[in-house]
Design an enzyme around this catalytic site. Sequence first.
Site, PDB file in Angstrom:
ATOM      1  NE  ARG A   1      -1.918  -2.957  -4.461  1.00 32.74           N
ATOM      2  CZ  ARG A   1      -2.043  -3.145  -3.158  1.00 32.74           C
ATOM      3  NH1 ARG A   1      -1.952  -2.116  -2.340  1.00 32.74           N
ATOM      4  NH2 ARG A   1      -2.241  -4.338  -2.648  1.00 32.74           N
TER       5      ARG A   1
ATOM      6  N   GLY B   1       0.769  -1.243   0.000  1.00 35.18           N
ATOM      7  CA  GLY B   1       0.000   0.000   0.000  1.00 35.18           C
ATOM      8  C   GLY B   1       0.799   1.291   0.000  1.00 35.18           C
TER       9      GLY B   1
ATOM     10  CG  ASP C   1      -5.442  -3.461  -2.128  1.00 31.41           C
ATOM     11  OD1 ASP C   1      -5.090  -2.982  -1.027  1.00 31.41           O
ATOM     12  OD2 ASP C   1      -5.771  -4.654  -2.281  1.00 31.41           O
TER      13      ASP C   1
ATOM     14  CD  GLU D   1       1.093   1.163   6.641  1.00 32.92           C
ATOM     15  OE1 GLU D   1       1.529   1.152   5.478  1.00 32.92           O
ATOM     16  OE2 GLU D   1       0.654   0.151   7.211  1.00 32.92           O
TER      17      GLU D   1
ATOM     18  CG  PHE E   1     -12.385  -0.123   2.160  1.00 33.48           C
ATOM     19  CD1 PHE E   1     -11.656  -0.786   3.135  1.00 33.48           C
ATOM     20  CD2 PHE E   1     -12.021  -0.273   0.833  1.00 33.48           C
ATOM     21  CE1 PHE E   1     -10.568  -1.599   2.787  1.00 33.48           C
ATOM     22  CE2 PHE E   1     -10.943  -1.073   0.476  1.00 33.48           C
ATOM     23  CZ  PHE E   1     -10.223  -1.741   1.453  1.00 33.48           C
TER      24      PHE E   1
ATOM     25  CG  ASP F   1      -8.435   0.318   9.334  1.00 34.86           C
ATOM     26  OD1 ASP F   1      -9.317   1.145   9.585  1.00 34.86           O
ATOM     27  OD2 ASP F   1      -8.687  -0.839   8.969  1.00 34.86           O
TER      28      ASP F   1
ATOM     29  CE  LYS G   1      -9.824   3.218   7.240  1.00 35.39           C
ATOM     30  NZ  LYS G   1     -10.585   2.335   6.313  1.00 35.39           N
TER      31      LYS G   1
HETATM   32  P1  IMP Z   1      -4.388  -1.829  10.432  1.00 34.75           P
HETATM   33  O1  IMP Z   1      -3.443  -2.890  10.889  1.00 34.75           O
HETATM   34  O2  IMP Z   1      -5.811  -2.225  10.665  1.00 34.75           O
HETATM   35  O3  IMP Z   1      -4.096  -0.463  10.949  1.00 34.75           O
HETATM   36  O4  IMP Z   1      -4.335  -1.887   8.885  1.00 34.75           O
HETATM   37  C1  IMP Z   1      -3.579  -1.159   8.115  1.00 34.75           C
HETATM   38  C2  IMP Z   1      -3.524  -1.769   6.738  1.00 34.75           C
HETATM   39  O5  IMP Z   1      -4.810  -2.202   6.268  1.00 34.75           O
HETATM   40  C3  IMP Z   1      -3.076  -0.710   5.794  1.00 34.75           C
HETATM   41  O6  IMP Z   1      -1.691  -0.743   5.665  1.00 34.75           O
HETATM   42  C4  IMP Z   1      -3.818  -1.054   4.520  1.00 34.75           C
HETATM   43  O7  IMP Z   1      -3.029  -1.930   3.757  1.00 34.75           O
HETATM   44  C5  IMP Z   1      -5.059  -1.746   4.966  1.00 34.75           C
HETATM   45  N1  IMP Z   1      -6.229  -0.834   4.998  1.00 34.75           N
HETATM   46  C6  IMP Z   1      -6.810  -0.263   6.072  1.00 34.75           C
HETATM   47  N2  IMP Z   1      -7.838   0.534   5.740  1.00 34.75           N
HETATM   48  C7  IMP Z   1      -7.888   0.496   4.393  1.00 34.75           C
HETATM   49  C8  IMP Z   1      -8.729   1.164   3.430  1.00 34.75           C
HETATM   50  O8  IMP Z   1      -9.638   1.952   3.736  1.00 34.75           O
HETATM   51  N3  IMP Z   1      -8.474   0.862   2.127  1.00 34.75           N
HETATM   52  C9  IMP Z   1      -7.483   0.023   1.732  1.00 34.75           C
HETATM   53  N4  IMP Z   1      -6.661  -0.601   2.599  1.00 34.75           N
HETATM   54  C10 IMP Z   1      -6.870  -0.367   3.916  1.00 34.75           C
HETATM   55 MG    MG Z   2      -0.606  -1.314   4.070  1.00 34.01          MG
END
Ligand code: IMP
Ligand code: MG
Length: 185
Positions: A172, A51, A166, A106, A159, A110, A138
Amino acid sequence: MKQQNIENFNKHIKGVLVTEEEIKAAIAKAGKNISDSYDGRPILLVSILKGAFVFMADLCRAITVPCEIGFMCAKSYYSGTSSSGVVKITMDLEYDISNYHVIIVEDILDTGRTLNDVVKMLKARNPLSLKVITLLDKPERRVVDFKADVSLFTIEDKFVIGYGLDCNEEYRNLPYIAEYDESVE
Ligand code: IMP
Ligand code: MG
């Protein structure tokens, strides 16, 4: 086999949340801040694939002092738009980071699980310092207590796709950040 035509592709793009211009301006500022505060120190930018590859490419070119680039691959989403809750490091850094000021680059923060795990792992390798910069944040979605040192845009619980992000490996290549529309077939 995936069969995606332009019409299908476009109908999931609900609306632009962050424009190319806004991204560009925020990255220019972030690059200047990094250049000002790290001048003369060995910097290693570590991007989390896939990402963050677009953000990394633009951020490193906004940094005007010497810096090195490394990649790791961490996966937390396995399919579609729901979080699996499992973080897997599928490719590690090929660097001894103990002589570097590390900046993790990063795409989006999320639930916080990915960065929480990656930061713990890299801190254990004793870098000179460790900071995290994320393009998007977020905060409503957080399940672990984690804050980035710098986040360029705070967004609602939607999302999003584009600029490296992606949905099932597509979108992407959009040059902006858009909301993904799940309601259309
Ligand atoms: P976390 O571990 O939940 O903070 O996830 C982070 C990863 O989830 C990011 O590096 C993204 O690859 C993916 N991700 C989280 N939210 C989104 C989104 O809204 N769209 C696309 N990928 C996301
Ligand atoms: Mg990522």
